[in-house]
Design an enzyme around this catalytic site. Sequence first.
Site: not given
Length: 224
Positions: A17, A92, A131, A164, A175
């Site tokens: 995203k 969400r 990431r 993160r 998640r």
Amino acid sequence: MAQGLRLVLIGPPGAGKGTQAQLLREHVDLAHISSGDLFRHHLRQGTPLGLRAKEYMNRGELVPDEVTIDIILGKVMSIPDDDGFILDGFPRNRNQAQELDKKLTAESRNLDKVVHIDVSEPALLRRLGGRYICRACQSPHAIGLGEDASARTCDQCGGELYQRDDDAPAAVKKRIQVYNDETMPVLGFYRKRGVLVEVPGDDTIAEVNKQIMAAVDVPTARKL
Ligand code: AP5
Ligand code: MG
């Protein structure tokens, strides 16, 4: 641009995203509103909102609606009528989608397209494991296995890269579960309104971008 596109990007953690929002903005002048980036910004500043959000984010759970909805809707509604936006990470759940719908409908500023970027779970796990995020501008970067992350800086602004906390395996698992349970139903909400477009997201970043640009008709938007 006289009148901007109003877009939502929906997809599981690691779907791309943030990556695709950034690429779209290289072609169209749209505000990028990322709820996750906003919470991480507050967290870095040590604000009460950031500290409240942190406990939920690190567990991979949604930050409660009473904290999230007002702040995001405030950002959306502060965008001038003729300007466009990309919402990334909001709505969400059904309640967030309904509240957004109410506000936009009241001002005749309905969404143009809701893009669902669908990615398989093995690809999500692979991507989130590698990431790294820029501390300064929050751009996501993919660092390959065996590559020295400490030798890299942000491609966009030269800032420091970090991982993160919620990319730890337990939080990622949660998640994905929260996405399946709470966010997937939002797709039906938008499908009924005729604004949902499906984009397969397992392909390369460039290929996914090509498909999103075609789905949201970016060349047409640029002429406006
Ligand atoms: P948020 O920050 O929104 O996280 P997320 O939805 O889990 O999504 P990510 O940011 O992890 O992934 P992405 O889809 O942006 O992928 P990216 O482009 O980085 O939310 C974090 C937390 O905040 C939530 O868990 C919740 O606690 C809270 N929160 C946020 N919004 C909320 C809301 N509305 N309500 C309540 N709570 C909320 O790409 C991932 C990696 O893959 C990158 O390294 C990238 O380079 C790479 N990549 C991207 N595309 C490709 C591709 N096609 N091929 C190969 N690699 C790719
Ligand atoms: Mg993101």
